[in-house]
Every structure is written in C-alpha cells, then in structure tokens.
Scaffold this active site. Structure first.
Site, PDB file in Angstrom:
ATOM      1  N   HIS A 524       0.834  -1.204   0.000  1.00 13.77           N
ATOM      2  CA  HIS A 524       0.000   0.000   0.000  1.00 13.77           C
ATOM      3  C   HIS A 524       0.876   1.264   0.000  1.00 13.77           C
ATOM      4  O   HIS A 524       0.700   2.147  -0.848  1.00 13.77           O
ATOM      5  CB  HIS A 524      -0.902  -0.022   1.231  1.00 13.77           C
ATOM      6  CG  HIS A 524      -1.769   1.187   1.402  1.00 13.77           C
ATOM      7  ND1 HIS A 524      -3.118   1.169   1.158  1.00 13.77           N
ATOM      8  CD2 HIS A 524      -1.481   2.458   1.810  1.00 13.77           C
ATOM      9  CE1 HIS A 524      -3.620   2.377   1.391  1.00 13.77           C
ATOM     10  NE2 HIS A 524      -2.652   3.166   1.791  1.00 13.77           N
ATOM     11  N   GLU A 525       1.794   1.340   0.941  1.00 10.71           N
ATOM     12  CA  GLU A 525       2.626   2.545   1.039  1.00 10.71           C
ATOM     13  C   GLU A 525       3.513   2.703  -0.190  1.00 10.71           C
ATOM     14  O   GLU A 525       3.812   3.831  -0.611  1.00 10.71           O
ATOM     15  CB  GLU A 525       3.465   2.512   2.325  1.00 10.71           C
ATOM     16  CG  GLU A 525       2.659   2.501   3.614  1.00 10.71           C
ATOM     17  CD  GLU A 525       1.653   3.639   3.715  1.00 10.71           C
ATOM     18  OE1 GLU A 525       1.884   4.717   3.117  1.00 10.71           O
ATOM     19  OE2 GLU A 525       0.624   3.461   4.385  1.00 10.71           O
ATOM     20  N   HIS A 528       1.724   4.644  -2.865  1.00 15.13           N
ATOM     21  CA  HIS A 528       1.855   6.100  -2.670  1.00 15.13           C
ATOM     22  C   HIS A 528       3.221   6.584  -3.157  1.00 15.13           C
ATOM     23  O   HIS A 528       3.332   7.631  -3.806  1.00 15.13           O
ATOM     24  CB  HIS A 528       1.721   6.445  -1.183  1.00 15.13           C
ATOM     25  CG  HIS A 528       0.326   6.429  -0.654  1.00 15.13           C
ATOM     26  ND1 HIS A 528      -0.715   7.073  -1.273  1.00 15.13           N
ATOM     27  CD2 HIS A 528      -0.198   5.857   0.474  1.00 15.13           C
ATOM     28  CE1 HIS A 528      -1.834   6.902  -0.564  1.00 15.13           C
ATOM     29  NE2 HIS A 528      -1.541   6.171   0.496  1.00 15.13           N
ATOM     30  N   HIS A 531       3.475   6.913  -6.816  1.00 20.82           N
ATOM     31  CA  HIS A 531       2.709   8.075  -7.264  1.00 20.82           C
ATOM     32  C   HIS A 531       3.583   9.332  -7.228  1.00 20.82           C
ATOM     33  O   HIS A 531       3.497  10.196  -8.119  1.00 20.82           O
ATOM     34  CB  HIS A 531       1.485   8.245  -6.363  1.00 20.82           C
ATOM     35  CG  HIS A 531       0.380   9.039  -6.963  1.00 20.82           C
ATOM     36  ND1 HIS A 531      -0.750   9.377  -6.257  1.00 20.82           N
ATOM     37  CD2 HIS A 531       0.196   9.581  -8.192  1.00 20.82           C
ATOM     38  CE1 HIS A 531      -1.574  10.074  -7.026  1.00 20.82           C
ATOM     39  NE2 HIS A 531      -1.010  10.222  -8.204  1.00 20.82           N
TER      40      HIS A 531
END
Length: 740
Positions: A524-525, A528, A531
């Site tokens: 998940h991290e 980010h 991105h």
C-alpha cells in the site's frame, strides 16, 4: 506549495544544515539547535520572495513573475520544514519537540498569510484576467486555475478584519492538532503491562511471546532465572495479544489500556477536540461555507459532505444485513464453544462413574443437546476485548486457517524483494538498494534505494524505515522530501521520498516475519511512493500525491491486490528456512477465509468515515457542548459498531487521521472507501488483461501515476478505464455482492 532545493541553501549548508540543497540529506547534521535559526532564515527568504511578487508593476505581470514565482518562493522553507516534521515523526526527543513547537506557530502563520496578502492577491488576479493567462494550456492552465481557487478557498477575498481572524485561528489550529498528536504518542509510550506468570500467556504465538520477553529485557525487567514479559500498545505487541491470549482478564487489561489512549491525564485529548472542531467550523463560516466539510470537499471528487455521507450510507445499507448476521454468528459461536467446554467437563466427571458419552463427529466428538445452548438469537453479547479473540477462533474453526501459519512465508527481505519484482514486471521499475553506509540515514535500520524506469532513467530515490521505536509515531505512511520532475531546460530531476511503518521486527537471529496484513501495508505505502516518484508534472505543487484526497488512495490501495494473487505471491512468499512457496492447501484456506467477517471490516471503516463527517457537519453542536465528545458522537454511529457488552468507546480521542493536523483527513476519512471503489474497479482491467501485463501497467503509469493533479481525477480514471467507476467490483471483492 511544496518541496525542492533553494538557491540560498548550499552556500551556508554547514551553518544552516536544514537549508542544504543536497539530494542525499546529511541527517547527522539536522540537530535540534539548528531548527530555529534555519527556519527563521527560510521564513525571511520566503517572505522576501512573496514581497517581490506583491510589489511588481501591475503593467509588467507575466505568468513567470507571478504564479511560477509564487511556486518557487516557498520551496526552500517547505523543504526545510518538511525535514523537521519528518524527524519529529521518526526520531522524537524533548529537544526536537521543543524546537518544532517553537517554530510551528510562525510557520503556520506564514503559510496562512499568503492567500491573505492583499497586494499579492491583486497581482495574481490581475494577471489571471489577461489574454496571456487565457492563452495558457495544459498543466499551466491547471496550475493557474488551482492557485486561484486555493486563494479564494483560503480567504483571499475576505475583508481585513476577517483575514486577521482567519490567520490567527490557523495558527491556533496548528498548535492544538500538534498537541493532540503528541498526546497520542506520549500516552501510547507511557503504557506497559508486565507479566511474570508465564501460564497467563497461553495461546500467544511463540514469536509474540519472545518479543514480549525481549521488550522486558530491553527495559531491565526480569532476570535470567525469573523472566518477565512486557506488552505495549505498539501494533506488533498489541495485535497478537488481543487476538490470541487465552487469558480474558489479560486481554481486557491490554484493551483498556489501548482504548484509554488520549483520554486520561496528562495526555487527555478530551478538551482539545471541541476546540479543534470549533475553530474548523469558524474557519468555514469565515469563508462563507455552512460547515468544514463543505469547505474541504468542494474541490474533491465527492464535492460535499452530504454527498460523501450519502455514499457511506449506500454502502452501509448494502452491508447491514450481512453485518448483523456476522455479529450474531460470532456470539453463537462463542456460546456453542462454551457449551462444548461445559459438556466436556461433564464428560470427564461421568467417566469417573464409568459412563460413556454419546459421540458425533459433527461437534468435535460430543453431542450437544439443544437445551445446552441458549436461543441462538439471544446469545449474550461479547465483551469488546473478546471480539478479536473469538473471531480468530471462529475463522480457524470454519476454514481451518490460522494466519500465523503464513508468517514463515513472509520474511521481510523476501517481501521487499518480491514487491520490487512485482513493480518491475507490471510497471517496468528497477529498484536498487545503496550499500549500507554509502548514504546517511536517520537510524541504522533505515535503507536507501534508487528507482529507475524501463529506459534505465533514475526517476527517484527513497528511504525505507519499517520497524517500531518509542521515538517514532505509530502507523505506516509515505511522504516526500524533494520533488523533481521535468525541468525548464528539458531535463528531468529525480524525486526523493520515504516510506515508514511499524512492522514486526526481527527476533532471535530470525528475520522479521510479517503478517499478511503487514505485507499488504508495505505494498500500500509503496503505491503512494510510486505516485510521487513517477510524477511527470513540471509544476511541482501538482505532482504526485498532491491530488484530491478521495483520489490519493487509488494508487496505494490497488497495490494490495497483488498480495492475494497466487502468481504474484509465488514471487516472494517463500518459507524463510526452506524457500518453499505457500502450500496449495494453506493458500486455498487463505483465499477461502479472505472475506471472513468482511461486513464487519466494511462497517468499521464506515463508522470512522461517518463519525468524521458528522463531527464536521455538526461541529457547532459538539463544540457548544464543551464536554466529552465521546458521549455525543457514539450514538450517531452505533449502528455501524459491533454490539458489545460493555459498549466499546469510539476512537475519537486517538483519531490522528482527523485531529493530528489542521486539515489532514478531517471531513475526508470517507476517502479510503471512495478510493477503494476506484481501486477494485481499476484492478478488474488487470484481471482481464493479466496481472503482469506490461501494457496495462504502462497505461496505469501514463494515466494515473505520472499525472498527479495535472488533470481532473475523474478524467484520469476515465482515461484508464474508458468509463465511470462502478461499485459492483468492490462488493464482489468483499464477498458482499449477494448481500447487496
């Protein structure tokens, strides 16, 4: 506005290390005594740059000397202050905290003053009305429009007296929310429970038991002949204790410690919450909005608090029946197990009298008369410290699945290598760790990596810090330190970011063995992080994660899907001793149990989002009471909470997401579910075209990861999927489609 190097930084980096523009940060020099002088210097430089724009001849205004100049004006300050804030989150100390808090009001006031600077706003408005402004295209048009909206949303059109009040309350909000965050951290660190009777640890997994003993030893508790076990409220200690400990009283004591965080002196957040809500409501009113949700959501995908609340209500309605069933089933399961235990005790007694019990394989070898079980629809409520424990017992009974059996297959080094393998195959990224000692880090456990794209171009670098420390805040997060991207001369500068977590640490010579949920968190991290690092937006404040908050979780949450696919798990889910993949039988059980109590998981997230929205839609009511918000907010979300006896308190006093920042996720926690709809739907394209399909991955980079806030997020999603998002994919993935 965000982060890059400043022209004044390198000349005096030794004297002002926080202003050093080096890409590889010299963390050892970033000491508390430099915070004040460096931030003061950065504030002075930023103010001078703002004043220069505000004093320009209105007849000589250009895009470069207004909007782009404003973009550059605060960069050195943002970079320096970002380093201070980061250190405060990973390496907190009394000296650093004092230095941070001393400068926080000044920095907050400075940024609050920017949109309230009448001369500056006049120059921006004047240029925005010109033919040159009308001729801007693409990202530059987007930047101008977003900046104008930012200024108006932050009070640029207010009269002088209201501007002054807005500036003051912004500074007060920053201090109150910082204090809230400190209370959560300090209360978490202040609590411990020491157990000296080993028999009380029955049921606890061996790794958790060993970690508790090491924790005690690290504090000088216990002795070689008389060991002790120390439990804390940090997640690697808390979660296994509440899930596996057979000792109900011990679980209760730990649960009570956890739920008391932020609610007891000297770390009590009770009086802070009404003040924070009142200031946010006042801010919204000053800006002509009926509530804080209307202010913050105006430019997000949901557009309004009412629409966001309706979205949550729709999901709640689709989930309610399954939620009620799951709660009832768990109560019945505990009742049945207790009845079994009672009958087994009776059987032992009757054996002494030479009586043979009746048997049936359906109940583990014992007949359970119907009269021995309460009416299944009136089984007593569980205590809140029992739900995790009995849920795990029920999952194991229903699926013969114990999540702890997965730990040996998730050693952290393999998980990280597997993550890098997945993003290489899907997105063409190559990630290389720098040799230890070749780059300074803020803690010996921190690692530094470079990321390159398919063409071998370095797109960025990042730090990774994965294990808990008392000086480090809880949870997991990604942040950015420097923003590169396309440069005016046609080159591209690399981005710099970081990812942090509080994962299970290594122990007794063994690697860190993670839970599957921890694996999901790492993926998940990293979403980010991609991105940010893959951003190709030349205007820095529109790069990467600087997007609408109900869109920002799409790149992160979609990455979790690869943690459930056999093909991707086989890349890294290997036994830490044998190298064997997860056995097919265990994998089958894992998949079968995936949506166990998924309605309860859904409702838990909905309860957070609903509480957050209602607090900000009705902030005046809560603030006016001036009392404990807990008693007022709990009834409003009770229909989303697992019914227990006694009722569990809400998380309102330890809810860092919405109260540890002047804005943060305030009135925006619904974003997790909103973005989950987007990620579940977007992943269906990968499922159709292949989870390792490089063309699909390239399309995701092109339309989502590289674009930042250069276009409307709804347009970006349509560009990738070719249509509007659909809710069905999330319900199907959660096993709730039939219930809906």
């Amino acid at each position: 506005m965000e982060k890059t190097s400043g022209a004044s930084a390198s000349s005096s980096s030794a004297e002002h290390p926080f202003l050093d523009s080096s890409f590889e940060i010299r963390w050892s020099q970033l000491t508390p005594e430099h915070v004040g002088p460096d931030i003061e210097r950065a504030l002075t430089g930023a103010q001078a740059a703002i004043d220069a724009i505000a004093s320009r001849d209105p007849a000589a205004l250009t895009y470069e000397n207004t909007f782009l100049a404003l973009e550059r004006a605060t960069e050195p300050l943002s970079v320096a202050w970002g380093k201070v804030g980061h250190l405060q989150s990973v390496n907190d100390s009394p000296a650093l905290r004092d230095a941070y808090n001393a400068m926080l009001p000044k920095v907050s006031a400075f940024f609050a003053r920017i949109p309230l600077n009448a001369a500056l706003w006049a120059r921006l408005k004047t240029f925005a009305a010109t033919a040159a402004a009308a001729g801007l295209r693409g990202v530059h048009k987007r930047f101008l429009d977003e900046t104008v909206l930012d200024f108006r949303q932050q009070g640029a059109d207010l009269p002088d007296d209201r501007r002054a009040r807005l500036e003051a309350l912004q500074s007060e909000l920053a201090q109150l929310t910082q204090k809230y965050s400190e209370n959560v951290l300090d209360a978490t660190n202040a609590w411990q429970l020491v157990v000296e009777d080993e028999s009380r640890l029955a049921g606890l997994p061996a790794h958790a038991k060993a970690a508790a003993r090491r924790s005690a030893e690290s504090k000088g508790i216990g002795a070689p002949g008389k060991p002790a076990w120390r439990f804390t409220l940090h997640q690697p200690s808390l979660e296994p204790a509440l899930t596996y400990l057979d000792d109900d009283a011990l679980r209760r004591e730990i649960w009570e410690g956890f739920t008391a965080v932020g609610s007891r002196a000297p770390h009590d957040n009770t009086p802070l919450i009404p003040k924070i809500l009142a200031l946010r409501a006042e801010k919204a009113a000053l800006l002509g909005k009926p509530d804080f949700a209307a202010l913050t959501l105006e430019r997000r995908m949901a557009k309004s608090g009412e629409k966001a609340l309706a979205f949550l209500a729709d999901l709640q309605a689709r989930t309610q029946a399954a939620f009620a069933r799951e709660c009832r089933e768990l109560e019945e399961f505990k009742e049945m197990r207790n009845a079994e235990r009672g009958l087994r005790n009776e059987e032992k007694q009757t054996q002494n009298a030479a009586q043979t019990p009746a048997q049936t394989p359906a109940t583990g070898g014992f007949v359970i008369p119907h009269s021995a079980i309460h009416n299944p629809h009136s089984a007593p409520r569980l205590a809140p410290w029992e739900t995790g424990y009995w849920s795990e017992k029920m999952r194991k009974a229903r699926y013969d699945f114990d999540e702890e059996l997965l730990r040996p297959y998730f050693p952290m080094d393999r998980v990280i290598a597997g993550l890098f393998g997945v993003v290489n195959r899907v997105f063409g990224l190559q990630i290389q760790e720098r040799a230890a000692g070749s780059v300074e880090v803020w803690h010996p456990e921190v690692k530094f990596y470079d990321m390159r794209d398919r063409a071998g171009r370095r797109v960025g670098s990042f730090y990774a810090d994965w294990h808990p420390r008392e000086s480090k805040r809880g949870g997991a997060w990604m942040n950015y330190l420097l923003t590169g991207g396309p440069q005016p001369d046609g080159s591209r500068a690399p981005h710099l970011g970081l990812i942090c977590g509080n994962m299970t640490p290594p122990a007794d010579g063994r690697p860190a063995l993670l839970t599957h949920r921890e694996v999901e968190t790492i993926f998940h991290e990293f979403g980010h992080l991609m991105h940010h690092l893959l951003g190709e937006v030349e205007v820095k404040s529109l790069n990467g994660v600087n997007v609408a908050w109900d869109f920002v979780e799409l790149p992160s949450q979609i990455m979790e899907n690869w943690c459930w696919e056999r093909e991707s798990l086989d890349l890294f889910a290997r036994h830490h001793e044998t190298g064997a993949p997860i056995p097919e039988e265990l994998f089958g059980k894992m998949i079968a149990a995936k949506n166990f109590r998924s309605a309860c998981a859904m409702m838990r997230q909905l309860s957070f989002g609903k509480m957050d929205l209602l607090l900000h839609l009705r902030a005046g009511e809560f603030a006016a009471q001036g009392a404990d918000v807990e008693a007022a907010v709990r009834p409003l979300i009770a229909d989303c909470l697992v019914p227990t006896n006694p009722p569990a308190p809400t998380s309102v006093k330890r809810f860092n997401h919405i109260f540890a920042d002047p804005v943060g996720y305030a009135a925006g926690y619904y974003s997790y579910k909103w973005a989950e709809v987007l990620d579940a739907d977007a992943f269906t394209r990968f499922q159709r075209e292949g989870i390792f399909n490089a063309a699909t991955g390239a399309a995701f980079v092109e339309h989502i990861l590289s674009k930042g806030n250069s276009e409307d997020p709804a347009m970006l999603f349509r560009a990738f999927m070719g249509r509007e998002p659909e809710l069905d994919a999330l319900l199907k993935r959660s096993g709730l489609a039939a219930a809906a």
